[in-house]
Design an enzyme around this catalytic site. Structure first.
Site, PDB file in Angstrom:
ATOM      1  N   LYS A 191      18.036  61.431  32.928  1.00  0.00           N
ATOM      2  CA  LYS A 191      17.592  60.865  31.643  1.00  0.00           C
ATOM      3  C   LYS A 191      17.945  59.383  31.492  1.00  0.00           C
ATOM      4  O   LYS A 191      17.094  58.585  31.072  1.00  0.00           O
ATOM      5  CB  LYS A 191      18.186  61.687  30.491  1.00  0.00           C
ATOM      6  CG  LYS A 191      17.545  61.414  29.139  1.00  0.00           C
ATOM      7  CD  LYS A 191      16.154  62.016  28.993  1.00  0.00           C
ATOM      8  CE  LYS A 191      16.243  63.509  28.677  1.00  0.00           C
ATOM      9  NZ  LYS A 191      14.941  64.181  28.796  1.00  0.00           N
ATOM     10  N   CYS A 383      45.126  27.541  49.692  1.00  0.00           N
ATOM     11  CA  CYS A 383      45.040  26.650  48.535  1.00  0.00           C
ATOM     12  C   CYS A 383      46.367  26.637  47.770  1.00  0.00           C
ATOM     13  O   CYS A 383      47.344  26.096  48.291  1.00  0.00           O
ATOM     14  CB  CYS A 383      43.838  26.980  47.672  1.00  0.00           C
ATOM     15  SG  CYS A 383      43.262  25.515  46.787  1.00  0.00           S
ATOM     16  N   GLN A 387      50.062  25.241  48.939  1.00  0.00           N
ATOM     17  CA  GLN A 387      50.893  24.341  48.140  1.00  0.00           C
ATOM     18  C   GLN A 387      52.273  24.961  47.917  1.00  0.00           C
ATOM     19  O   GLN A 387      53.294  24.276  47.956  1.00  0.00           O
ATOM     20  CB  GLN A 387      50.200  24.031  46.802  1.00  0.00           C
ATOM     21  CG  GLN A 387      48.861  23.303  46.988  1.00  0.00           C
ATOM     22  CD  GLN A 387      48.094  23.096  45.684  1.00  0.00           C
ATOM     23  OE1 GLN A 387      48.494  23.579  44.624  1.00  0.00           O
ATOM     24  NE2 GLN A 387      46.981  22.372  45.764  1.00  0.00           N
ATOM     25  N   ARG A 464      42.567  20.623  42.494  1.00  0.00           N
ATOM     26  CA  ARG A 464      42.797  19.295  41.898  1.00  0.00           C
ATOM     27  C   ARG A 464      44.017  18.615  42.501  1.00  0.00           C
ATOM     28  O   ARG A 464      44.153  17.407  42.435  1.00  0.00           O
ATOM     29  CB  ARG A 464      43.054  19.429  40.391  1.00  0.00           C
ATOM     30  CG  ARG A 464      41.876  19.947  39.596  1.00  0.00           C
ATOM     31  CD  ARG A 464      42.128  19.855  38.093  1.00  0.00           C
ATOM     32  NE  ARG A 464      41.216  20.721  37.386  1.00  0.00           N
ATOM     33  CZ  ARG A 464      39.948  20.402  37.107  1.00  0.00           C
ATOM     34  NH1 ARG A 464      39.468  19.230  37.479  1.00  0.00           N
ATOM     35  NH2 ARG A 464      39.158  21.256  36.465  1.00  0.00           N
ATOM     36  N   HIS A 509      39.521  26.751  51.522  1.00  0.00           N
ATOM     37  CA  HIS A 509      39.351  28.203  51.393  1.00  0.00           C
ATOM     38  C   HIS A 509      38.504  28.727  52.550  1.00  0.00           C
ATOM     39  O   HIS A 509      37.284  28.829  52.417  1.00  0.00           O
ATOM     40  CB  HIS A 509      38.631  28.538  50.082  1.00  0.00           C
ATOM     41  CG  HIS A 509      39.418  28.275  48.858  1.00  0.00           C
ATOM     42  ND1 HIS A 509      40.073  29.258  48.156  1.00  0.00           N
ATOM     43  CD2 HIS A 509      39.656  27.128  48.186  1.00  0.00           C
ATOM     44  CE1 HIS A 509      40.678  28.735  47.100  1.00  0.00           C
ATOM     45  NE2 HIS A 509      40.438  27.442  47.101  1.00  0.00           N
ATOM     46  N   GLU A 511      38.090  31.619  53.406  1.00  0.00           N
ATOM     47  CA  GLU A 511      37.482  32.916  53.063  1.00  0.00           C
ATOM     48  C   GLU A 511      36.044  32.780  52.567  1.00  0.00           C
ATOM     49  O   GLU A 511      35.305  33.762  52.564  1.00  0.00           O
ATOM     50  CB  GLU A 511      38.339  33.657  52.027  1.00  0.00           C
ATOM     51  CG  GLU A 511      38.308  33.118  50.596  1.00  0.00           C
ATOM     52  CD  GLU A 511      39.309  32.004  50.331  1.00  0.00           C
ATOM     53  OE1 GLU A 511      39.766  31.356  51.297  1.00  0.00           O
ATOM     54  OE2 GLU A 511      39.627  31.765  49.147  1.00  0.00           O
TER      55      GLU A 511
HETATM   56  N1  GLN Z   1      45.887  25.073  41.317  1.00  0.00           N
HETATM   57  C1  GLN Z   1      45.809  24.394  42.569  1.00  0.00           C
HETATM   58  C2  GLN Z   1      45.004  23.120  42.478  1.00  0.00           C
HETATM   59  O1  GLN Z   1      44.251  22.951  41.561  1.00  0.00           O
HETATM   60  C3  GLN Z   1      45.250  25.321  43.651  1.00  0.00           C
HETATM   61  C4  GLN Z   1      43.836  25.764  43.384  1.00  0.00           C
HETATM   62  C5  GLN Z   1      43.443  26.976  44.183  1.00  0.00           C
HETATM   63  O2  GLN Z   1      44.270  27.726  44.677  1.00  0.00           O
HETATM   64  N2  GLN Z   1      42.148  27.214  44.300  1.00  0.00           N
HETATM   65  O3  GLN Z   1      45.114  22.261  43.321  1.00  0.00           O
END
Ligand code: GLN
Length: 533
Positions: A191, A383, A387, A464, A509, A511
């Site tokens: 349905k 990323c 860091q 950033r 990235h 991935e």
């Molecule tokens: N926050 C971090 C930056 O802006 C890493 C960004 C992320 O992992 N995509 O540089």
């Protein structure tokens, strides 16, 4: 390719049926018959792009080579078709309205009242036809986000109605619905499908093919009934029953001749050979693997695997190529602490620290990284993960206990991760990160170079902040090397600790660049190191 064919994929009954997977699987089948195919997604929300949506709202934000933040379905399209998508492959209502309003301000419609029909629908149609007009594709598959009956998707469905009229035999509509099994009654119910097709018909669109999502295979009589009620040929009622892996869906659809039916309905030859050799080899590898590789993914969205969709798929692809099952454990970075870190990580063959934004869960990432560094567990930081590798190293090896990223602490004297120069004066949040593919030159003797087997690679970015090169010398003297550098800007893209088995972080990235027939070299190398641990 003057006669590009357009296939629309709509959905009904409920969301999350896997429309993207069905679109990608159909695309795969047509591609496996030798056709050039692209897939685009129209999203009915008002955001200009999903870049400003958090993962709870929308799962992962996928980034294209040309730097557009897009829906995660584009990741499926690329992983299935093994060809890149672009800005043109994801359009939202927000962008459609923005374009129309900009035109209105420029005076393009002078004298006219600007309306949903025809101005918004014209802009939608222009975007739908855009990829076809490049002459690069035999088929453009357009997935319409949302569910038929939603207020938001009305202008999109109306555009499909108009295009079906204009394109005639060059287009067709596939509608995906859900057939639930009611356990108490021991019955499947059609349905909701009938209602969903009615809703589509009320909007002037008659589907040519129905795909029924179901848990178990449906009896023939059910398909017959659906065909009868919905004005669809019986052989064009296709089932998409649950399978252990999304990568089996093309095979499920091929068994029911979905590709042949599509070609027939579009008046195209059906005598081309369907070649799924490489695809099936991958599936075989997946099914016959017995041993597993155990990977811990540390991130703050551990309860939400869709937030890390491309990472999960890249790991699965690499594990499959190494003929292993992927045993993936999502570890919540907010719940990881000094007391439980050994319990959580000592059993892992490899640890991956996820990308992300903001302070939440960050301390858990440092604890995980210190543990995996000191215990020489193969570790991959992506990323924000990269860091965090840098910050943890600065704190615990260089002795700068207050080291941080200025994203987390703007007042720290040791800004080992700092805002990129071009980001400093930005006030607009949407689409303003460093986005898309950039060159990276790899050092010859690095793990990264060994993985890629070449020194110049392109990978996609979304960030950033960056590694602060003022500290480069100190890091290198103490054992963490910058092994990948952007040749134009000098930005650090890859860090490694060469003394360890596999301890590598990427600002980019990888991935976003890993497909079923072409797994990403860094994921391949990471999984290999994890297996050898
Ligand atoms: N926050 C971090 C930056 O802006 C890493 C960004 C992320 O992992 N995509 O540089």
């Amino acid at each position: 390719m003057a006669n590009t064919k357009y296939i629309f994929v709509t959905g009904g009954v409920v969301s999350s049926l896997g429309k993207g997977i069905v679109a990608a699987s159909l695309g795969k089948l047509l591609q496996a018959r030798g056709y050039k195919v692209t897939i685009q997604k129209l999203d009915p929300y008002i955001n200009i792009d999903p870049g400003t949506l958090n993962p709870y709202e929308h799962g992962e934000c996928y980034v294209t080579e040309d730097g557009r933040e897009t829906d995660l379905d584009l990741g499926h399209y690329e992983r299935f078709l093994n060809i890149p998508t672009s800005k043109a492959n994801n359009i939202t209502t927000g962008r459609i309205y923005q374009n129309v309003i900009n035109k209105e301000r420029k005076g393009d419609f002078l004298g006219k009242t600007v309306q949903i029909v025809p101005h918004i629908t014209d802009e939608i149609k222009r975007n739908i036809l855009f990829l076809g007009k490049t002459g690069r594709y035999d088929f453009v598959i357009t997935e319409i986000g949302g569910t038929v009956g939603d207020i938001e998707s009305l202008p999109f469905i109306e555009s499909v109605r108009q295009l079906r009229w204009e394109l005639g035999k060059h287009c067709l509509c596939v509608h995906l619905t859900y057939v639930p099994y009611i356990a108490a009654a021991k019955e499947v119910k059609t349905k909701p499908t009938q209602h969903s097709v009615k809703a589509l018909q009320e909007q002037g669109v008659q589907p040519n093919i129905l795909v029924l999502r179901t848990e178990k295979e449906l009896p023939k009589a059910i398909c017959h009934k659906v065909a009868l009620f919905c004005n669809v040929d019986e052989d064009a009622v296709i089932q998409s029953y649950d399978v252990p892996s999304i990568y089996e869906v093309p095979v499920v659809l091929a068994k029911q001749n979905m590709d042949t039916i599509v070609l027939q309905k579009l008046g195209m030859p059906t005598d081309t050979q369907l070649d799924l050799t490489r695809w099936k080899k991958f599936l075989d590898n997946m099914k016959t693997a017995t041993e597993s590789v155990k990977i811990g993914l540390v991130g703050k969205y551990a309860e939400l695997p869709d937030a890390y969709k491309s990472i999960c798929e890249s790991l699965l692809q690499a594990a499959t190529y190494h003929h292993r099952k992927l045993d993936l454990r999502l570890i919540h970075s907010e719940k990881l602490n000094e007391k439980n870190v050994a319990d959580l990580l000592s059993e892992m063959d490899g640890v991956i620290v996820a990308p992300g934004f903001g302070q939440r869960g960050i301390e858990g990432k440092f604890i995980a990284l210190q543990y995996s560094r000191e215990h020489d567990i193969p570790t991959f930081g992506i990323c924000l993960g990269m860091q965090c590798m840098v910050i943890e190293f600065a704190r615990n090896v260089l002795g700068y206990t207050d080291a941080n990223s200025t994203e987390m602490d703007n007042t720290t004297p040791h800004k080992v991760i700092d805002l990129m120069e071009e980001q400093k004066n930005l006030t607009v949040m949407g689409g303003s990160m460093r986005l898309g593919a950039y060159d990276c030159r790899l050092e010859k003797d690095s793990k990264a170079y060994q993985a890629y087997k070449r020194d110049l690679v392109q990978e996609r970015h979304r960030h950033r902040y960056e590694f602060n090169s003022e500290y480069k010398q100190q890091f290198e003297t103490n054992g963490m090397h910058c092994t990948g550098i952007n040749p134009e800007t000098g930005l650090t893209e890859v860090v490694e600790i060469p003394a360890l088995k596999w301890y590598l972080g990427t600002q980019f990235h990888p991935e976003y660049n890993s497909t079923v027939v072409n797994p990403n070299p860094l994921f391949m190398s990471f999984i290999e190191a994890a297996i050898n641990k």
